[in-house]
Design a protein around this motif. Structure first.
Motif, PDB file in Angstrom:
ATOM      1  N   VAL A 160       2.283   5.618  -5.910  1.00 20.85           N
ATOM      2  CA  VAL A 160       2.353   4.416  -6.751  1.00 20.85           C
ATOM      3  C   VAL A 160       3.219   4.714  -7.970  1.00 20.85           C
ATOM      4  O   VAL A 160       4.138   3.959  -8.301  1.00 20.85           O
ATOM      5  CB  VAL A 160       0.946   3.945  -7.192  1.00 20.85           C
ATOM      6  CG1 VAL A 160       1.037   2.824  -8.222  1.00 20.85           C
ATOM      7  CG2 VAL A 160       0.124   3.509  -5.991  1.00 20.85           C
TER       8      VAL A 160
ATOM      9  N   GLN B 234      -8.586   1.996  -7.195  1.00 20.58           N
ATOM     10  CA  GLN B 234      -7.196   2.106  -6.758  1.00 20.58           C
ATOM     11  C   GLN B 234      -6.294   2.492  -7.921  1.00 20.58           C
ATOM     12  O   GLN B 234      -6.546   2.117  -9.068  1.00 20.58           O
ATOM     13  CB  GLN B 234      -6.691   0.771  -6.190  1.00 20.58           C
ATOM     14  CG  GLN B 234      -7.369   0.340  -4.926  1.00 20.58           C
ATOM     15  CD  GLN B 234      -6.894  -1.027  -4.467  1.00 20.58           C
ATOM     16  OE1 GLN B 234      -6.426  -1.840  -5.253  1.00 20.58           O
ATOM     17  NE2 GLN B 234      -7.033  -1.290  -3.189  1.00 20.58           N
TER      18      GLN B 234
ATOM     19  N   LEU C 254       0.843  -1.183   0.000  1.00 21.42           N
ATOM     20  CA  LEU C 254       0.000   0.000   0.000  1.00 21.42           C
ATOM     21  C   LEU C 254       0.881   1.235   0.000  1.00 21.42           C
ATOM     22  O   LEU C 254       1.738   1.399   0.882  1.00 21.42           O
ATOM     23  CB  LEU C 254      -0.903   0.000   1.237  1.00 21.42           C
ATOM     24  CG  LEU C 254      -1.733   1.247   1.508  1.00 21.42           C
ATOM     25  CD1 LEU C 254      -2.742   1.471   0.382  1.00 21.42           C
ATOM     26  CD2 LEU C 254      -2.438   1.109   2.851  1.00 21.42           C
ATOM     27  N   CYS C 255       0.684   2.111  -0.968  1.00 19.43           N
ATOM     28  CA  CYS C 255       1.415   3.380  -1.043  1.00 19.43           C
ATOM     29  C   CYS C 255       0.570   4.477  -0.421  1.00 19.43           C
ATOM     30  O   CYS C 255      -0.640   4.325  -0.247  1.00 19.43           O
ATOM     31  CB  CYS C 255       1.736   3.705  -2.502  1.00 19.43           C
ATOM     32  SG  CYS C 255       2.806   2.475  -3.292  1.00 19.43           S
ATOM     33  N   ASP C 256       1.201   5.608  -0.106  1.00 20.96           N
ATOM     34  CA  ASP C 256       0.488   6.678   0.591  1.00 20.96           C
ATOM     35  C   ASP C 256      -0.455   7.469  -0.295  1.00 20.96           C
ATOM     36  O   ASP C 256      -1.343   8.162   0.201  1.00 20.96           O
ATOM     37  CB  ASP C 256       1.467   7.615   1.296  1.00 20.96           C
ATOM     38  CG  ASP C 256       2.471   8.246   0.338  1.00 20.96           C
ATOM     39  OD1 ASP C 256       2.462   7.917  -0.858  1.00 20.96           O
ATOM     40  OD2 ASP C 256       3.285   9.063   0.815  1.00 20.96           O
ATOM     41  N   SER C 257      -0.302   7.379  -1.604  1.00 18.14           N
ATOM     42  CA  SER C 257      -1.153   8.138  -2.517  1.00 18.14           C
ATOM     43  C   SER C 257      -1.025   7.554  -3.917  1.00 18.14           C
ATOM     44  O   SER C 257      -0.082   6.811  -4.205  1.00 18.14           O
ATOM     45  CB  SER C 257      -0.721   9.604  -2.540  1.00 18.14           C
ATOM     46  OG  SER C 257       0.570   9.716  -3.128  1.00 18.14           O
ATOM     47  N   PRO C 258      -1.940   7.924  -4.814  1.00 17.34           N
ATOM     48  CA  PRO C 258      -1.791   7.501  -6.210  1.00 17.34           C
ATOM     49  C   PRO C 258      -0.459   7.964  -6.810  1.00 17.34           C
ATOM     50  O   PRO C 258       0.194   7.202  -7.536  1.00 17.34           O
ATOM     51  CB  PRO C 258      -2.996   8.139  -6.915  1.00 17.34           C
ATOM     52  CG  PRO C 258      -4.030   8.229  -5.837  1.00 17.34           C
ATOM     53  CD  PRO C 258      -3.243   8.582  -4.595  1.00 17.34           C
TER      54      PRO C 258
ATOM     55  N   ALA D 135      -7.045   8.862  -2.044  1.00 13.02           N
ATOM     56  CA  ALA D 135      -6.000   9.219  -1.076  1.00 13.02           C
ATOM     57  C   ALA D 135      -5.396  10.557  -1.506  1.00 13.02           C
ATOM     58  O   ALA D 135      -5.324  10.852  -2.696  1.00 13.02           O
ATOM     59  CB  ALA D 135      -4.920   8.147  -1.023  1.00 13.02           C
TER      60      ALA D 135
ATOM     61  N   ALA E  60      -2.769   2.247  -4.186  1.00 15.22           N
ATOM     62  CA  ALA E  60      -3.261   3.279  -3.267  1.00 15.22           C
ATOM     63  C   ALA E  60      -4.695   3.585  -3.669  1.00 15.22           C
ATOM     64  O   ALA E  60      -5.037   3.558  -4.860  1.00 15.22           O
ATOM     65  CB  ALA E  60      -2.418   4.539  -3.339  1.00 15.22           C
TER      66      ALA E  60
ATOM     67  N   TYR F  33      -2.954   1.453  -9.420  1.00  9.99           N
ATOM     68  CA  TYR F  33      -2.426   0.097  -9.316  1.00  9.99           C
ATOM     69  C   TYR F  33      -1.296  -0.109 -10.311  1.00  9.99           C
ATOM     70  O   TYR F  33      -1.347   0.396 -11.431  1.00  9.99           O
ATOM     71  CB  TYR F  33      -3.566  -0.885  -9.632  1.00  9.99           C
ATOM     72  CG  TYR F  33      -3.442  -2.219  -8.976  1.00  9.99           C
ATOM     73  CD1 TYR F  33      -3.885  -2.426  -7.693  1.00  9.99           C
ATOM     74  CD2 TYR F  33      -2.876  -3.288  -9.662  1.00  9.99           C
ATOM     75  CE1 TYR F  33      -3.789  -3.664  -7.087  1.00  9.99           C
ATOM     76  CE2 TYR F  33      -2.774  -4.530  -9.080  1.00  9.99           C
ATOM     77  CZ  TYR F  33      -3.232  -4.706  -7.789  1.00  9.99           C
ATOM     78  OH  TYR F  33      -3.125  -5.932  -7.196  1.00  9.99           O
TER      79      TYR F  33
END
Length: 132
Positions: free
Chosen positions: A85, A110, A78-82, A131, A127, A112
């Protein structure tokens, strides 16, 4: 419905990865934030504790025993934001790791992407689209 035998309790505890190149595999997963003891690259078995108490374990196997084309576990980070990613995908592919699915906005909400680790195992980067 429970499938456990009365008097016996079983819980998921660890996920194992077979690797032919432990140094390369640990370098990849360090870039994803996992920590390993100093000198872990020289051990036949390495573990990292992750959130929730689950252990990820690496075991060195001879090349002739490795599954052809990977086919092992699919891990998800899981990343903190798009944008995170996109940035992590770019960092990993710029470092020479093979991107298998460039970042995209998935229908399930998401951001991805997928990168292959040195042994060909897919590693998802994601993410929520909402987000910050």
């Amino acid at each position: 419905m429970s499938t456990q035998t009365p008097g016996r309790r079983v819980r998921f505890d660890a996920l194992g990865i077979a690797t032919t190149d432990l140094t390369a595999s640990l370098a990849f997963y360090r870039r994803l934030g996992l920590e390993f003891p100093e000198g872990a690259e020289h051990a036949p078995h390495v573990e990292a504790q992750v959130a929730g108490g689950i252990r990820l374990m690496w075991d060195v196997v001879p090349a002739e025993e490795a599954p052809a084309g990977g086919g092992g576990p699919q891990l998800a980070f899981l990343c903190d934001s798009p944008a995170g990613v996109d940035a992590l995908y770019a960092e990993l592919t710029d470092a020479g790791y093979r991107g298998t699915t460039p970042p995209w906005d998935a229908v399930w909400g998401q951001r991805y992407a997928v990168v292959a680790d040195p042994d060909g195992n897919g590693v998802d980067l994601f993410a929520p689209l909402d987000a910050p």
